[in-house]
Design a protein around this motif. Structure first.
Motif, PDB file in Angstrom:
ATOM      1  N   SER A  77      12.181  16.255  18.525  1.00 44.23           N
ATOM      2  CA  SER A  77      11.330  15.513  17.524  1.00 44.23           C
ATOM      3  C   SER A  77      12.300  14.540  16.734  1.00 44.23           C
ATOM      4  O   SER A  77      11.752  13.333  16.724  1.00 44.23           O
ATOM      5  N   MET A  78      13.143  14.820  16.214  1.00 44.84           N
ATOM      6  CA  MET A  78      14.231  14.136  15.440  1.00 44.84           C
ATOM      7  C   MET A  78      14.518  12.792  16.117  1.00 44.84           C
ATOM      8  O   MET A  78      14.627  11.724  15.752  1.00 44.84           O
ATOM      9  N   ALA A  79      15.133  13.030  17.418  1.00 41.57           N
ATOM     10  CA  ALA A  79      15.451  12.105  18.476  1.00 41.57           C
ATOM     11  C   ALA A  79      14.451  11.086  18.699  1.00 41.57           C
ATOM     12  O   ALA A  79      14.645   9.902  18.181  1.00 41.57           O
ATOM     13  N   ALA A  80      13.274  11.479  18.930  1.00 40.48           N
ATOM     14  CA  ALA A  80      12.106  10.404  19.360  1.00 40.48           C
ATOM     15  C   ALA A  80      11.763   9.898  18.080  1.00 40.48           C
ATOM     16  O   ALA A  80      11.503   8.820  18.259  1.00 40.48           O
ATOM     17  N   GLY A  81      11.382  10.603  16.908  1.00 46.27           N
ATOM     18  CA  GLY A  81      11.004   9.960  15.829  1.00 46.27           C
ATOM     19  C   GLY A  81      11.940   9.088  15.056  1.00 46.27           C
ATOM     20  O   GLY A  81      11.567   7.878  14.624  1.00 46.27           O
ATOM     21  N   SER A  82      13.236   9.438  15.165  1.00 40.64           N
ATOM     22  CA  SER A  82      14.236   8.386  14.663  1.00 40.64           C
ATOM     23  C   SER A  82      14.334   7.100  15.479  1.00 40.64           C
ATOM     24  O   SER A  82      14.498   6.070  14.990  1.00 40.64           O
ATOM     25  N   ALA A  83      14.182   7.495  16.745  1.00 38.27           N
ATOM     26  CA  ALA A  83      14.167   6.100  17.778  1.00 38.27           C
ATOM     27  C   ALA A  83      13.047   5.105  17.531  1.00 38.27           C
ATOM     28  O   ALA A  83      13.315   4.100  17.439  1.00 38.27           O
ATOM     29  N   VAL A 102      20.433  11.667   0.600  1.00 39.92           N
ATOM     30  CA  VAL A 102      20.670  11.014  -0.875  1.00 39.92           C
ATOM     31  C   VAL A 102      18.784  10.302  -0.873  1.00 39.92           C
ATOM     32  O   VAL A 102      18.234  10.398  -1.907  1.00 39.92           O
ATOM     33  N   VAL A 103      18.382   9.901   0.296  1.00 36.86           N
ATOM     34  CA  VAL A 103      16.767   9.609   0.471  1.00 36.86           C
ATOM     35  C   VAL A 103      16.293  10.467   1.483  1.00 36.86           C
ATOM     36  O   VAL A 103      16.927  10.749   2.304  1.00 36.86           O
ATOM     37  N   PRO A 104      15.123  10.607   1.662  1.00 32.60           N
ATOM     38  CA  PRO A 104      14.341  11.659   2.820  1.00 32.60           C
ATOM     39  C   PRO A 104      14.706  10.977   4.298  1.00 32.60           C
ATOM     40  O   PRO A 104      14.833   9.756   4.410  1.00 32.60           O
ATOM     41  N   TYR A 105      15.177  11.903   5.118  1.00 31.22           N
ATOM     42  CA  TYR A 105      15.411  11.539   6.478  1.00 31.22           C
ATOM     43  C   TYR A 105      14.696  10.591   6.962  1.00 31.22           C
ATOM     44  O   TYR A 105      15.031   9.401   7.611  1.00 31.22           O
ATOM     45  N   SER A 106      13.216  10.391   6.841  1.00 31.66           N
ATOM     46  CA  SER A 106      12.210   9.497   7.628  1.00 31.66           C
ATOM     47  C   SER A 106      12.346   8.345   6.943  1.00 31.66           C
ATOM     48  O   SER A 106      12.249   7.155   7.744  1.00 31.66           O
ATOM     49  N   VAL A 107      12.618   8.276   5.731  1.00 35.87           N
ATOM     50  CA  VAL A 107      12.664   7.110   5.002  1.00 35.87           C
ATOM     51  C   VAL A 107      14.104   6.492   5.256  1.00 35.87           C
ATOM     52  O   VAL A 107      13.964   5.150   5.561  1.00 35.87           O
ATOM     53  N   ALA A 108      15.282   7.155   5.469  1.00 35.55           N
ATOM     54  CA  ALA A 108      16.342   6.483   5.754  1.00 35.55           C
ATOM     55  C   ALA A 108      16.505   5.954   7.205  1.00 35.55           C
ATOM     56  O   ALA A 108      17.169   4.795   7.374  1.00 35.55           O
ATOM     57  N   ASN A 109      15.317   6.481   7.970  1.00 38.54           N
ATOM     58  CA  ASN A 109      15.424   5.665   9.520  1.00 38.54           C
ATOM     59  C   ASN A 109      15.390   4.241   9.309  1.00 38.54           C
ATOM     60  O   ASN A 109      15.683   3.246   9.984  1.00 38.54           O
TER      61      ASN A 109
END
Length: 228
Positions: free
Chosen positions: A92-98, A145-152
């Motif tokens: 999920s992280m791979a797909a969402g990050s992409a 430092v910032v949330p993972y989803s925001v950092a993307n």
């Protein structure tokens, strides 16, 4: 040294607090909600492949719209177990990050720059991404430092390339993901069956140690490069 320890402890404490929150909710659902947690777990087991794909789709959507991922990761451990939950979360992280990266680079880059151009965290990310992109990507994923989803979206607005971004975004989250899903699995076993899975307890402990030492190793490497 002291700062490194603070960063490491902050990650582990944050994860432990989320696990405790999910634990309270799980206990309430099971003991005061007529066994709802067991009902959901049994439904997942009986539903075959449908439930995992539905969960992953929701997780990807949550990442794209910048919902914190920690809660999803713990819930994956509660509902699917540590091993399956870890695999699902990493996919999920791979797909969402992409998806987030391409949206951030080709659709929302102007808005991201307008909003964060003068933000100290973003300015530091952009500066270090030119000199030490792999190490800084690793550190930003291990030390959020910032949330993972925001950092993307922030990374998409820098000059970092997609493939290193994607690889480091997934690989560096493995210890934290194992720690959180193992914690979720322990919660599920404790709440539903009243047992302690010592193997999962040990796995969560090993993952926490990996987080601690990875943070120190990456920070030391960056400090050595910047002081050279």
């Amino acid at each position: 040294m002291h700062r490194k320890k603070i960063y490491s402890k902050k990650i582990i404490v944050h994860g432990a607090l989320i696990i405790m929150l999910v634990g309270v909710l799980s206990f309430a659902a099971e003991h005061w909600g007529e066994g709802h947690l067991s009902v959901i777990a049994d439904w997942i087991k009986a539903s075959g492949n449908f439930a995992p794909f539905l969960f992953m789709a929701i997780n990807v959507l949550g990442m794209v719209i910048m919902i914190p991922q920690t809660l999803f990761t713990v819930v994956a451990g509660v509902l699917f177990g540590a091993v399956k939950g870890t695999g699902m979360c990493l996919l999920s992280m791979a797909a969402g990050s992409a998806i987030s990266f391409f949206l951030g680079r080709f659709v929302f880059r102007g808005r991201v720059l307008k909003r964060f151009r003068h933000d100290p965290n973003f300015m530091k990310m952009e500066m270090l991404s030119r000199e030490h992109p792999i190490k800084v990507l690793a550190l930003s994923r291990i030390v959020p430092v910032v949330p993972y989803s925001v950092a993307n979206y922030l990374w998409a607005a820098t000059g970092v390339r997609f493939l290193p971004f994607l690889v480091m975004s997934v690989v560096c989250l493995i210890p934290e993901t194992v720690f959180l899903t193992a914690g979720g699995h322990l919660l599920s076993a404790g709440v539903r069956k009243g047992t302690v899975n010592w193997e999962m307890m040990g796995l969560a402990g090993v993952a926490a140690l990996l987080i601690f030492f990875l943070v120190r190793a990456v920070q030391r490497s960056i400090e050595k490069d910047t002081s050279a």
